[in-house]
Scaffold this active site. Structure first.
Site, PDB file in Angstrom:
ATOM      1  CE  LYS A 258      -3.028   2.739   3.080  1.00  0.00           C
ATOM      2  NZ  LYS A 258      -3.862   2.757   4.309  1.00  0.00           N
ATOM      3  CG  ASP A 263      -5.335   8.074   4.591  1.00  0.00           C
ATOM      4  OD1 ASP A 263      -6.272   8.666   4.012  1.00  0.00           O
ATOM      5  OD2 ASP A 263      -5.499   7.088   5.353  1.00  0.00           O
ATOM      6  CE  LYS A 270      -6.293   9.012   8.053  1.00  0.00           C
ATOM      7  NZ  LYS A 270      -6.901   7.960   8.881  1.00  0.00           N
ATOM      8  CG  ASP A 281      -1.693   5.492   4.922  1.00  0.00           C
ATOM      9  OD1 ASP A 281      -1.516   4.470   5.616  1.00  0.00           O
ATOM     10  OD2 ASP A 281      -2.781   5.782   4.407  1.00  0.00           O
ATOM     11  CG  ASP A 340      -9.614   7.712   6.830  1.00  0.00           C
ATOM     12  OD1 ASP A 340      -8.567   7.641   6.158  1.00  0.00           O
ATOM     13  OD2 ASP A 340      -9.650   7.968   8.045  1.00  0.00           O
ATOM     14  CD  GLU A 342      -6.525   5.267   2.622  1.00  0.00           C
ATOM     15  OE1 GLU A 342      -7.480   5.368   3.423  1.00  0.00           O
ATOM     16  OE2 GLU A 342      -5.354   5.064   2.997  1.00  0.00           O
ATOM     17  NE  ARG A 344     -10.539  -1.104   4.411  1.00  0.00           N
ATOM     18  CZ  ARG A 344     -11.070  -1.250   5.625  1.00  0.00           C
ATOM     19  NH1 ARG A 344     -12.210  -1.899   5.796  1.00  0.00           N
ATOM     20  NH2 ARG A 344     -10.458  -0.761   6.683  1.00  0.00           N
TER      21      ARG A 344
HETATM   22  N1  BES Z   1      -3.949   4.780   6.969  1.00  0.00           N
HETATM   23  C1  BES Z   1      -5.021   4.524   7.839  1.00  0.00           C
HETATM   24  C2  BES Z   1      -4.697   3.576   8.968  1.00  0.00           C
HETATM   25  C3  BES Z   1      -3.673   4.021   9.979  1.00  0.00           C
HETATM   26  C4  BES Z   1      -4.063   4.535  11.192  1.00  0.00           C
HETATM   27  C5  BES Z   1      -2.317   3.838   9.740  1.00  0.00           C
HETATM   28  C6  BES Z   1      -3.119   4.909  12.129  1.00  0.00           C
HETATM   29  C7  BES Z   1      -1.381   4.212  10.686  1.00  0.00           C
HETATM   30  C8  BES Z   1      -1.783   4.734  11.876  1.00  0.00           C
HETATM   31  C9  BES Z   1      -6.184   3.928   7.044  1.00  0.00           C
HETATM   32  O1  BES Z   1      -6.280   4.309   5.718  1.00  0.00           O
HETATM   33  C10 BES Z   1      -7.439   4.366   7.708  1.00  0.00           C
HETATM   34  O2  BES Z   1      -7.708   5.530   7.719  1.00  0.00           O
HETATM   35  N2  BES Z   1      -8.188   3.402   8.255  1.00  0.00           N
HETATM   36  C11 BES Z   1      -9.403   3.693   8.922  1.00  0.00           C
HETATM   37  C12 BES Z   1     -10.420   2.693   8.456  1.00  0.00           C
HETATM   38  C13 BES Z   1     -11.819   2.981   8.921  1.00  0.00           C
HETATM   39  C14 BES Z   1     -12.359   4.209   8.230  1.00  0.00           C
HETATM   40  C15 BES Z   1     -12.683   1.789   8.632  1.00  0.00           C
HETATM   41  C16 BES Z   1      -9.157   3.567  10.411  1.00  0.00           C
HETATM   42  O3  BES Z   1      -8.428   2.674  10.826  1.00  0.00           O
HETATM   43  O4  BES Z   1      -9.675   4.389  11.160  1.00  0.00           O
HETATM   44 ZN    ZN Z   2      -4.539   4.928   4.812  1.00  0.00          ZN
HETATM   45 MN    MN Z   3      -7.405   6.103   5.494  1.00  0.00          MN
END
Ligand code: BES
Ligand code: ZN
Ligand code: MN
Length: 493
Positions: A258, A263, A270, A281, A340, A342, A344
């Site tokens: 990824k 992000d 966010k 990210d 967010d 994204e 996946r």
């Molecule tokens: N890049 C983030 C995940 C992340 C969080 C990486 C903290 C490193 C540190 C990912 O794209 C994300 O935002 N995931 C969301 C998913 C949710 C919206 C289902 C999350 O984990 O909050």
């Molecule tokens: Zn992300």
């Molecule tokens: Mn995200």
């Protein structure tokens, strides 16, 4: 680009100890044992080392260090005494001992009297540890006299030629780790999708075959899920394929990363606090790139294909919206509940492309995928998910040997059901409970049953606020050593 410190190996020489400049490093066991060179050094500095070794305050556990400043009768500015623990160190312990040395000798000319470690292989492992810990990301520091810059490591141990030989492939891996850390530490205004692709393309000079797929090509292939993530950014989405064909004609291992260069969350924006961390990210893509570099540097006898999806997730008039439905390369439709989630979407298309195009013998993806993974395991372990017990066990063993924490997480039909969508074949989020697992379930929908696969969620381990035994604050490079080890164990002929 951050380079390794200068490292040399030579046999012990007790004759010039008083004349050496910089920092001299010597070891002490928990029973207070000094090495032969340590004994000689102790004699010429009036017994300071043996007094320290005998003192109650210095325990000599693995990685305990004490610095004796301006020792009398020596040219050196300091003697660094490092503990080696109660037992003879193994490879992981030797790396940790080296890490403790690296942490206390930033920027210094260092002579490491490594004859107390138990042989040339362990001296090489300690050297690896020191080299990894001496990493410093200073590209954006204007003052090039920064105290972390430069310095050297002169290792003295019996059979120095064997130690140098053992260190060679280890330091090749370390160069891969440094490449990964540089990519992860790089801010998103510098490491745009195109800058990232260019750095990967430059690895052609190492014998890798690198191919960059642009938006036009991705559109033609049908990677709509990946493209939807990047459509709000002026930086063009890209997929980069890196091939290392050092093996025979066996099917390759595919490594998928990824690479979200930043992000913001997109329209599902966010919160501001901590958002700057999302410059990391692209950590999964960074690890894949580092492994490919390590394989090329050490000319691994294996076929490995690294494929990374590079996009930027921005809010914009062109950005995708919550509620949008996109068609993946596989053909399944996805309802984007939260922009967010994204990573996946990016991985779904890259995973499918990897299987269709390269028929891999096994496929491993890495991603900073979920905050839920950070909550579950913190920064000590990455979580991994697999549809294949043999591959999972092999990976677990490789990670343990590399000293990189990894904990297997479950998959299951009940979790998969949480992805059911009212309007499309699936939705891109499964709710807050088991968030790391539902993310993995989403990915598994793009993995063929016959493809042995591991998903590694590195959200908690890709970078560290405190620093680690083998890395300073910032990017850790977690995973480069584990995957390099897995290639050695299972994919090298
Ligand atoms: N890049 C983030 C995940 C992340 C969080 C990486 C903290 C490193 C540190 C990912 O794209 C994300 O935002 N995931 C969301 C998913 C949710 C919206 C289902 C999350 O984990 O909050
Ligand atoms: Zn992300
Ligand atoms: Mn995200």
């Amino acid at each position: 680009m951050t380079r390794l410190i200068e490292i040399t190996f030579s046999d012990p020489d007790f004759g010039d100890l008083t004349k050496l400049a910089g920092t001299l490093v010597t070891t002490v066991g928990e029973g207070g044992q000094l090495s032969p060179a340590g004994e000689a050094l102790d004699k010429v500095c009036g017994g300071a080392i043996s007094r320290l070794a005998a003192s109650a305050g210095f325990k000599a556990r693995i990685g305990d260090v004490e610095k004796l400043l301006f020792p009398s009768d020596l040219s050196a500015d300091a003697i660094l005494v490092v503990g080696t623990g109660a037992d003879a160190p193994d490879a992981a312990a030797a790396r940790k001992i080296g890490g403790a040395i690296g942490a206390r000798t930033a920027g210094e000319e260092t002579t490491f009297l490594a004859d107390g470690l138990g042989g040339p292989n362990l001296a090489a492992q300690a050297t690896l540890g020191a080299a990894l810990r001496r990493y410093a990301f200073v590209d954006h520091k204007t003052d090039d006299n920064d105290e972390d810059i430069g310095g050297s490591l002169r290792v003295r141990c019996p059979d120095a030629d064997l130690a140098a030989k053992a260190a060679k492939p280890l330091l090749a891996t370390a160069e891969g780790v440094f490449f990964t850390r540089d990519l992860i530490n790089e801010p998103a205004n510098v490491l745009t999708t195109s800058a990232f692709a260019m750095r990967l393309a430059a690895m052609a000079s190492l014998g890798l075959v690198v191919e960059v797929l642009d938006e036009q090509k991705l559109e033609a292939l049908g990677m709509r899920a990946l493209l939807a993530v990047g459509q709000g950014s002026p930086s063009k989405s890209k997929v980069v394929v890196m091939k290392w064909m050092g093996g025979g004609d066996e099917a390759p291992l595919a490594l998928i990363g990824k690479g979200v260069v930043f992000d913001t969350g997109g329209i599902s924006l966010k919160p501001a606090g901590g958002m700057e961390e999302m410059t990391m990210d692209m950590g999964g893509a960074g690890v894949v790139a580092g492994v490919m570099k390590a394989l090329a540097k050490r000319k691994a006898k294996a076929n490995v294909i690294g494929i990374v999806g590079l996009v930027e997730n921005m809010p914009d008039g062109m950005a995708q919206r919550p509620g949008d439905v996109v068609r993946s390369l596989k053909g399944d439709t996805i309802e984007v509940i939260n922009t967010d989630a994204e990573g996946r979407l990016v991985l779904a298309d890259v995973l499918w492309h990897a299987q269709e195009e390269y028929k891999p013998a096994a496929m491993i993806d890495l991603a900073t995928l979920t905050g839920a993974m950070v909550i579950a395991l913190g920064s000590e372990n990455a979580g991994y998910f697999s549809n294949d017990d043999d591959l999972a066990v092999a990976f677990g063993e490789a990670a343990a040997a590399a000293g990189e924490g990894a904990w297997r997480m479950p998959l299951g039909r009940a979790y998969d059901k949480l992805l059911k969508s009212r309007v499309a074949d699936m939705k891109n989020v499964g709710g807050r409970p088991a968030g790391a697992i539902t993310a993995a379930q989403f990915l598994q929908r793009f993995v063929k049953d016959e493809t042995p696969w591991i998903h590694i969620d590195i959200a908690g381990v890709a970078s560290s606020k405190e620093g680690k035994p083998l890395s300073p604050k910032g990017a850790t490079g977690w995973g480069v050593m584990a995957l390099d080890q897995l290639v050695r164990d299972k994919f090298e002929t």
